[in-house]
Write an enzyme that holds these catalytic residues in place. Structure first.
Site, PDB file in Angstrom:
ATOM      1  N   SER D  67      46.252  44.282 -10.092  1.00 54.45           N
ATOM      2  CA  SER D  67      44.942  43.810  -9.628  1.00 54.45           C
ATOM      3  C   SER D  67      45.007  42.769  -8.524  1.00 54.45           C
ATOM      4  CB  SER D  67      44.156  43.212 -10.801  1.00 54.45           C
ATOM      5  OG  SER D  67      43.767  44.217 -11.685  1.00 54.45           O
ATOM      6  N   LYS D  70      43.692  43.757  -5.293  1.00 50.51           N
ATOM      7  CA  LYS D  70      42.242  43.843  -5.074  1.00 50.51           C
ATOM      8  C   LYS D  70      41.761  42.782  -4.087  1.00 50.51           C
ATOM      9  CE  LYS D  70      41.422  45.691  -9.725  1.00 50.51           C
ATOM     10  NZ  LYS D  70      40.986  45.380 -11.105  1.00 50.51           N
ATOM     11  N   TYR D 191      43.190  54.201  -5.604  1.00 53.79           N
ATOM     12  CA  TYR D 191      43.135  52.961  -6.378  1.00 53.79           C
ATOM     13  C   TYR D 191      44.402  52.767  -7.223  1.00 53.79           C
ATOM     14  CZ  TYR D 191      41.780  49.823 -10.156  1.00 53.79           C
ATOM     15  OH  TYR D 191      41.745  48.813 -11.082  1.00 53.79           O
ATOM     16  N   TYR D 243      39.209  37.715 -14.565  1.00 50.42           N
ATOM     17  CA  TYR D 243      38.495  38.496 -15.570  1.00 50.42           C
ATOM     18  C   TYR D 243      37.553  37.621 -16.398  1.00 50.42           C
ATOM     19  CZ  TYR D 243      42.529  41.360 -14.337  1.00 50.42           C
ATOM     20  OH  TYR D 243      43.495  42.035 -13.670  1.00 50.42           O
ATOM     21  N   VAL D 261      47.822  42.780 -14.305  1.00 52.16           N
ATOM     22  CA  VAL D 261      48.473  43.106 -15.579  1.00 52.16           C
ATOM     23  C   VAL D 261      49.968  43.341 -15.436  1.00 52.16           C
ATOM     24  CG1 VAL D 261      46.392  43.979 -16.707  1.00 52.16           C
ATOM     25  CG2 VAL D 261      47.867  45.546 -15.422  1.00 52.16           C
TER      26      VAL D 261
END
Lengths: 307, 307, 307, 307
Positions: D67, D70, D191, D243, D261
């Site tokens: 992530s 991102k 993705y 998150y 992660v």
């Protein structure tokens, strides 16, 4: 029901068949008065539209009617203001537990149906428009229909009032949304006292006879509900009467019914009879385990499912 | 039903009574094939367990069966693996729209009942365990029960497959949760093709006769469902068959029923008859406006509500 | 902040820049006392850790502090019971409106953070463990930090108490879950009265100085919060201080801040200064439109964003 | 940061302080490639805006960026279409887990922010408007910023694609809502491949330098982001980067950060430095346990929190 069946024989057989179900549920424990009831109690009563009365077990012992009273309160409200009731409360199964609150927040304070707590509080609010003590109106209405004088268990009522935090949350949310108009504490008190009405299986089966007899009460000797309303009450029972297990209940039993956390269940065989059963141990949805099984067996043996 | 009533006369009267209902709903518009159907179509068929067949209007014109096929797919799955079905899908009304997804996320991918899209996808997945093309199995099952050869409308099927984003979302969520085990695209294709089966009111009423006749099909001349399962299917229809308007539907009509966005509704009068009605304009829950009214009037005139 | 910048000049420029923002929001209207405030009011005050004080507009006019008081109540509770606070309330942004209730039902009555209503009610409940009137404790705490005597607007307080249905719902839900332990009415009264504290921009900027000065109050001449707690309060402000627009606020302004529906916003420039701004018209999240713009322009002109 | 502090000494001390944190979390286990990483790995790198580079432990060992990519994909999208990005995705913390789906159903398919999976899929969809393989664009962008050639781990990528049921559900829901416009499988593949980029702590800290240096990359020797956008990216990191533990993270660490992660966390000290840390064991929110502790200790020892 199958012709030629002896209801007394069926009740005797049902009483045997349900024995393995004892111990599988747990009595309501949120107030000491309900937690203390003997879990082995079992009573059942059948009243036919033709005047028959059949009982077994503890059918004459009073128990806490609880949510079963919501049916009669709704009947009173519908007789009073008719379809206006449906501007304050819906008639759809909620898909959620009986004391669920979030649905109200998403749906502008309008409860899904009159048998979840939120809906019953809205009905109490409607009755408060015309009387100061709706719980007495409900008590005397059920009493009249059952041919007896019913009581409110004051210890149960007080204990319910003292612990009704979730219901107060619900009522305040509805007050803010305008679907409850009276003082929250007045609504809560009337509602909790109404739930604390005590009744026996025999009295309950008698009181419900209008639902089986096209609206006519053979006890009160008068028409209580118009024919069409009677069917509609049965429809509401079938789709909303047993909380979020209404689908499973219809699947197993196939009769319009209303359960209460006191362990009672009232079922209707339209055109034929009413059945009241009582046994305190509850499943996780709040309906009597033994009572549900008894109704399932009764429906099988007599072939009386509406479906 | 009231004895002595002429079903033909009732159908003629119903056809007059529903006239003011045209124009109140809107045909399904998510695919061009459904949006293009003449909104003034109206057909109705009644089949009695004693062999009577009564029709009015466009009762022999095929329409898109859509969700009504879910009932027959469920019947096949229950006949195949019995109560194991209920480990993959629930039997409670959802309280939410037919294509709702969030409930699945909160409840570990287990759909509330077999008649919402998620549940029907789970049933398709079960049928895929034994056949490659469950939609053909379902088509031929309904065909056999109706005594006719049914077709899948390939244009409708393809259009559904092309636009099934929400159903793909649902199926992928269930795949992740393990409640769907086959390839998502295979499940989606079979499901969409099953929904695209075309059928007329007369064919549909015939096909459903086992639900009224204790499981026996007079057309196929064999027992299709055990007696107990027949009642249970009717119970599921009554509590879950008309999406999130199941309470209102029971309140108005009082019969087990399954609606589809093609404008068809199938209703069952247990022990007596089946009724199929079709008119394309839908209410906001996805059921035919004219069809629902027609069933309400029919139930009133014949006194055939189960409640 | 950029060195060499004249804060007085910046404030004058900001006051010009925000003019087009008037009329874009709406004053809080849930009680008459807030609805009646002149929507054209605008005041702003900056206090630096080195003792500077800069004001413009209605910076000395008291307004209803409302939710901004939650910051000081939290400070008191953390000073009293330390990290035990976090067993009763979370420290995460809620992602939902400030008076949202459903989250509590899903998460066992534990509010997401101390700045939504539910969390602030939990903090009031904690303060009630040691004092009878926590609102007076909060009032005098802010007063001490601002070097002035603050008042509770009794008309505002009473009006809030009279209409606090949603907050009563929230508090009753938490009472049932055990996260509120005192009488609901006592918690509601103290909370509403705390929200009704009135304060001016100058007083507010003074009172908040410990958040900019590593916990030390130059007004009270004592250390109010340990250094580490000071940073943590600023972190909570940045991630939870402006309801469900906290992301947009950080994106635009980049400073820890707390807004209230009275139209006030308090912002902190750690190590340097505090800024208080007031203008009554609110955006749909409950923060002052003009106040937010003023802080955005101030941060741009002085380059004081923490990010 | 405190002046006079030796970053090398701080890193050495942090490496000692985090030792008790090993074994408290669990490596990501949804694909074998991540589950198989040695849980005792620990690396940390600090790059200062003045050109300093400090590392400890496994700081040069590549790990799965997941992530963290991102952030860079968002930077590319903002550079491409500017604020139009915010018509497709929000900038608020979600209050829910990173792969939560129900929020999308309630909010018309618009993801809360670009760092939850739904938001990142929307960003991928935006990049697909101009390039066929956005994952290569992202890989080369990060590579350019880090002064090295980065790789996509094809085994990780394939495994992610094979198990991306929940992300497919999310993408299909958004496709139905129109917030994703390209083929779902193309979006998912790009993705998943982007998430499978591998990078070391040193490379990651270098790549992020523009966020600490007002948009300028000393490695690429050019301005990557406008000054204002740089602050805004930091604001998004602070309110949405970790998150549903973003509040706790800010409370403990007080720096803008993005976790993945794969066990990596990137943090920014605006105006001063970037910090990258890696250790595979995750807390229940999906952030590295040891990594979070390392950043907390680093911020304490250097006094570099922005708050």
């Amino acid at each position: 029901m199958k012709s030629g069946v002896s209801i007394d024989d069926v009740l005797a057989e049902v009483a045997l068949m349900v024995r393995p179900q004892f111990g599988k549920g747990r009595p309501a424990d949120y107030i000491p008065q309900l937690a203390g009831v003997d879990p082995n109690k079992f009573g059942m009563a059948v009243c036919t539209v033709s005047g028959g009365e059949h009982v077994i077990g503890d059918a004459d012992e009073p128990f806490s009617a609880q949510s079963i009273t919501k049916l009669f309160a709704l009947g009173l409200a519908l007789n009073q203001i008719g379809d206006e009731v449906w501007t304050r409360v819906g008639k759809e199964p909620s898909g959620t537990p009986f004391n669920f609150l979030s649905q109200l927040e998403y749906e502008h304070g309008v409860p899904r149906n009159p048998f979840i707590n939120a809906g019953a509080l809205a009905i109490t609010d409607i009755l408060l428009d015309t009387v100061k003590a709706p719980e007495l109106l409900v008590r005397d209405f059920i009493g009249m229909l059952s041919g007896s004088q019913l009581e409110i268990d004051e210890a149960v009522a007080q204990s319910e009032i003292d612990t009704a935090h979730k219901n107060r949350a619900i009522a305040n949310l509805m007050r803010g949304a305008g679907t409850i108009t009276h003082e929250v504490e007045a609504v809560i008190a009337a509602y909790c006292r109404q739930c604390a009405i005590t009744i026996s299986c025999r009295q309950l089966a008698r009181a419900a006879l209008p639902l089986a007899a096209d609206g006519f009460s053979p006890i009160a000797e008068e028409t209580i509900f118009p024919s069409r309303l009677t069917r509609r009450l049965n429809a509401l029972l079938l789709t909303c009467g047993t909380y979020d297990s209404v689908g499973s209940f219809a699947y197993r039993v196939g009769l319009p019914a209303k359960s209460g956390v006191g362990g009672g269940i009232l079922a209707v065989v339209p055109g034929q009879a009413t059945i009241a059963v009582w046994s305190p141990e509850l499943d996780r949805f709040g309906s009597s385990v033994v009572g549900t099984a008894a109704l399932e067996y009764f429906a099988q043996l007599t072939n009386c499912s509406v479906l």
